[in-house]
Design an enzyme around this catalytic site. Structure first.
Site, short mmCIF file in Angstrom:
data_model
loop_
_atom_site.label_atom_id
_atom_site.label_comp_id
_atom_site.label_asym_id
_atom_site.label_seq_id
_atom_site.Cartn_x
_atom_site.Cartn_y
_atom_site.Cartn_z
N ASP A 177 -9.91 -11.72 -9.99
CA ASP A 177 -9.31 -12.20 -8.75
C ASP A 177 -8.45 -11.14 -8.07
O ASP A 177 -7.33 -10.88 -8.49
CB ASP A 177 -8.47 -13.45 -9.05
CG ASP A 177 -7.92 -14.10 -7.79
OD1 ASP A 177 -8.41 -13.77 -6.70
OD2 ASP A 177 -7.01 -14.94 -7.90
N ASP A 206 -11.38 -11.03 -1.18
CA ASP A 206 -10.88 -11.82 -2.31
C ASP A 206 -12.00 -12.14 -3.28
O ASP A 206 -12.80 -13.04 -3.04
CB ASP A 206 -10.23 -13.11 -1.78
CG ASP A 206 -9.73 -14.01 -2.90
OD1 ASP A 206 -9.54 -13.50 -4.03
OD2 ASP A 206 -9.54 -15.21 -2.67
#
Length: 414
Positions: free
Chosen positions: A69, A272
């Site tokens: 992440d 992201d």
């Protein structure tokens, strides 16, 4: 925890005491020549919804699956401390040693609280409590601890730096928190000082450079350090200070469909890897949907599919995106920051073929998770190496297959 449709998280902090005895210990790692660590990735955009890495943590080291992440800073593991609420995870819950707590006064605790927008004090000076909530309503609550991470490096076989991360003893994922999780926790690779990448730089292990290559066929590779960053063909854009948080952003991009402008004003974009899909705010989302619908042949019919909001079926079920990509036109984003650097988004970077054989749009409406910016998620980053160079404050990408193994990458070093 990055859920299948997670967009970047907005976090808040809550202090809760953990039932551990605090005798903090964080061994310093001696400075060394910076190297590169490479890891194999697993998972896919669909149906898994995650790309994850196996990290070996502890002494003796045990394997854990961590969701990769770049949209958040804190790495955390579901943790038996004891666990108040944990999901079913692939491996036995991590059990922290008694002497591994990070005290409240530690600089990483201060940085974490500051990054989460909290001015709360720790209820005990002996430990650093946190609670993070993500925009898909997932959350992790726990305490900061330290332990050894085994890293396969290019210039030595393996080192085991002591790194700070979250011991999460209260997780909520999905609607009731009782779902089976694909991963044991989350690998936070954002720009903050509590990020694993920042800690490795601080200890002189690797440079503050991160790259990932997500394969359309599933899997791929991840690396820390700059040894395998290509010296040519990379499109580079200066990192922009995102107005919405400390995210990786190449600034504002102009959206085009089939090489023609969609007439949407330049849109702020963040990258992201914790978001499976790409999210556009209302205006660009509607413009993309209208353009795609307007360009489709009559052989495709719009159909309802429980997997995603907007789908089409053909005269027979599709087996892969490559069966249907010729029916769709490419998108692109042009970034003024990078002398009109362009990110191409061909149909395979915005479409998913579901188990029902339908082709569905993997660009979602960002108004549902209340996003004020646009998110480039895993689907759009497939089959290109994406590089986040914090040393030179730039983001780069270059197209190419992502099927190389981490072992072959490390063995190709001089």
């Amino acid at each position: 925890m990055a859920a299948a449709r997670r967009a970047p998280g907005v976090a808040l902090l809550l202090a809760v005491l953990l039932p551990l005895v605090a005798t903090p210990s964080r061994a310093a790692t001696p400075a060394r020549a910076a190297s590169t660590a490479a890891f194999q990735l697993h998972g896919d955009v669909y149906p898994t919804g995650h790309y994850y890495v196996t990290m070996n943590i502890g002494n003796p080291a045990k394997p854990y699956f961590l969701d990769v992440d770049t949209g958040s800073d804190l790495t955390w593991l579901q943790c038996d401390a004891p666990c108040q609420s944990c999901n079913k995870v692939p491996h036995p819950l991590y059990r922290p040693a008694q002497n591994r707590l990070i005290p409240c006064a530690d600089s990483l605790c201060t940085a974490l609280h500051s990054g989460l927008g909290s001015n709360k004090k720790c209820p005990s000076p002996k430990q650093c409590d946190y609670q993070i909530k993500y925009t898909d309503s997932a959350s992790s609550q726990g305490v900061l601890i330290t332990d050894n991470f085994s890293l396969p490096l290019s210039k030595s076989s393996n080192i085991r730096p002591s790194l700070t991360f979250g011991c999460g003893y209260d997780q909520q994922v999905g609607k009731n928190g009782a779902v089976q999780a694909v991963t044991d926790g989350l690998l936070g690779l954002g720009r903050g000082s509590v990020s694993l990448l920042s800690q490795l730089k601080q200890q002189g292990v690797t440079k503050n450079v991160l790259g990932h290559c997500l394969s359309t066929n599933g899997g791929g590779f991840l690396f820390f350090g700059d040894d395998i960053v290509p010296t040519s063909r990379v499109t580079w854009v200066p990192m922009s200070r995102s107005t919405s948080g400390n995210y990786y952003s190449p600034g504002s991009g102009t959206l085009q469909f089939d090489r023609r402008s969609l007439g949407v004003k330049p849109m702020e974009v963040v990258f992201d890897s914790g978001s499976t899909y790409t999210y556009f705010t209302a205006q660009p989302y509607q413009a993309v949907v209208s353009a795609i619908k307007g360009g489709l042949s009559k052989s495709l019919k719009q159909v309802s599919d429980p997997e995603l909001p907007l789908c089409w079926k053909g005269q027979k079920a599709f087996k892969s995106v490559f069966d249907v990509k010729k029916e769709f036109k490419p998108l692109s984003l042009s970034f003024a920051n990078g002398k009109n650097a362009v990110m191409e988004i061909p149909p395979e970077n915005y479409l998913v073929v579901t188990k029902n054989g339908n082709a569905c749009l993997g660009i979602l409406d960002g108004t549902a998770p209340k996003l004020s910016f646009n998110v480039i998620g895993d689907i759009t980053m497939q089959d290109q190496m994406v590089i986040y160079d914090n040393e030179k404050a730039q983001i780069g990408w270059v197209r190419g297959p992502c099927t190389r193994s981490a072992k072959s990458i490390l063995s190709s070093f001089p």
